[in-house]
Design an enzyme around this catalytic site. Sequence first.
Site, mmCIF file in Angstrom:
data_model
loop_
_atom_site.group_PDB
_atom_site.id
_atom_site.type_symbol
_atom_site.label_atom_id
_atom_site.label_comp_id
_atom_site.label_asym_id
_atom_site.label_seq_id
_atom_site.Cartn_x
_atom_site.Cartn_y
_atom_site.Cartn_z
ATOM 1 N N PRO A 135 0.823 -1.215 0.000
ATOM 2 C CG PRO A 135 -0.945 -1.611 1.473
ATOM 3 C CD PRO A 135 0.363 -2.185 1.010
ATOM 4 C CB CYS A 136 1.204 3.689 -2.494
ATOM 5 S SG CYS A 136 -0.436 4.049 -3.185
ATOM 6 C CD GLN A 137 -3.362 3.703 0.913
ATOM 7 O OE1 GLN A 137 -2.337 3.029 1.087
ATOM 8 N NE2 GLN A 137 -4.491 3.174 0.481
#
Length: 385
Positions: free
Chosen positions: A79-81
């Site tokens: 995940p890149c948030q």
Amino acid sequence: MKAIDLFCGCGGMSAGLRDAGFNLLAGVDIEPKYIRTFTENFPESRSICADVSSIDILDLLEQFNLKQGELDLIAGGPPCQGFSKNVPRSRRAIDSDNNKLVNAFLDQCEKALPRWILMENVAEMRNGFDQYYTQAVVERLEAAGYKVIHGVHNAADFGVPQRRRRAFFMARRDGIQPIEPRPTHSKEELVDLFCETKSHITVWDAISDLRSLEHGEDAETDTYVSPPQNEYQRLIRNGCTHTFNHIARRLKPLQLQRIQSLEPGQGIKDLPPELRPKGGYSGAYGRLTKDMIMPTITRWVFHPGSGRWGHPKDYRLITIREAARLHGFKDCFKFVGSYNDQAGQIGNAVPPLLAKIMGEAFLTTNSHPSEVASTRLVKGEFLET
């Protein structure tokens, strides 16, 4: 070639690797809604709904009669948030829980020691926090015996009708230096001594054979309105005879009024004063044009106020199937869940066509690095590595 996809989501990376010739043994993701779509499209693979950091990768390998070092590829997009520029700066931090999942991915790679590793993330991950994570990834993989390269690639340059810049890390433990894939598409067709590229794929190249719809209209299992109009449509149909997920979201009266007041290419700044919201994204309520390349699709593609999602001909938003086409999913790939769930699955997925090319790059061992450098020079730009 046997592969496992960690943080598989709905299966964008997996779909591309499968098309590249890999046998997807399993996909792992913590989100049940995403795993439902993965299961629908990969019935031959093991679907595992779990936290990646909690699985015993060696036990999983044993279930496929594999030992440490015998798996061909581990792929994944943590995940890149914690890195994404779409997240407010105040919520980006070097020790974000989302950023730490990069370490969870590396932990599993170090335990399994596959021949090859492919990791994807947002472009900002590569340079963010003074390249802290880039240095950590390279150091850990090199210490485990891998040769590592990394670069930022635009999906549009590899045949996806969407401008989407993503960072990729490629690592090999078989003694061979990884080789970056060559761009296949550019602003204009280019044929010279070193390379050949085709023109970028436009919005209308991608979706012109799908039925025109009114907002709220359902063409879930509709037939195509014409034979394939170009090479991209032939590729993306992949033998399908009808469409899935071609449903036009019903808009609220004010949303429909705003869309109807705009011409293709216009957006929030062009709305009449009486219809213009007090604020919003620069691309809000924007309508696409037929000859443009799709801007980056996000999980908010279901909401007209969050981006340029307006159809270039009809007064509506693009459907899930149209978004999937513009993301490089083949028509036989079926999304399940609510409309919003499906939008999130596409927005968070690796474009399958890009994943395919990345996967194929591991199978190319006879190209000399100078050939890649020559290609970059002719195109007038050098990808960072």
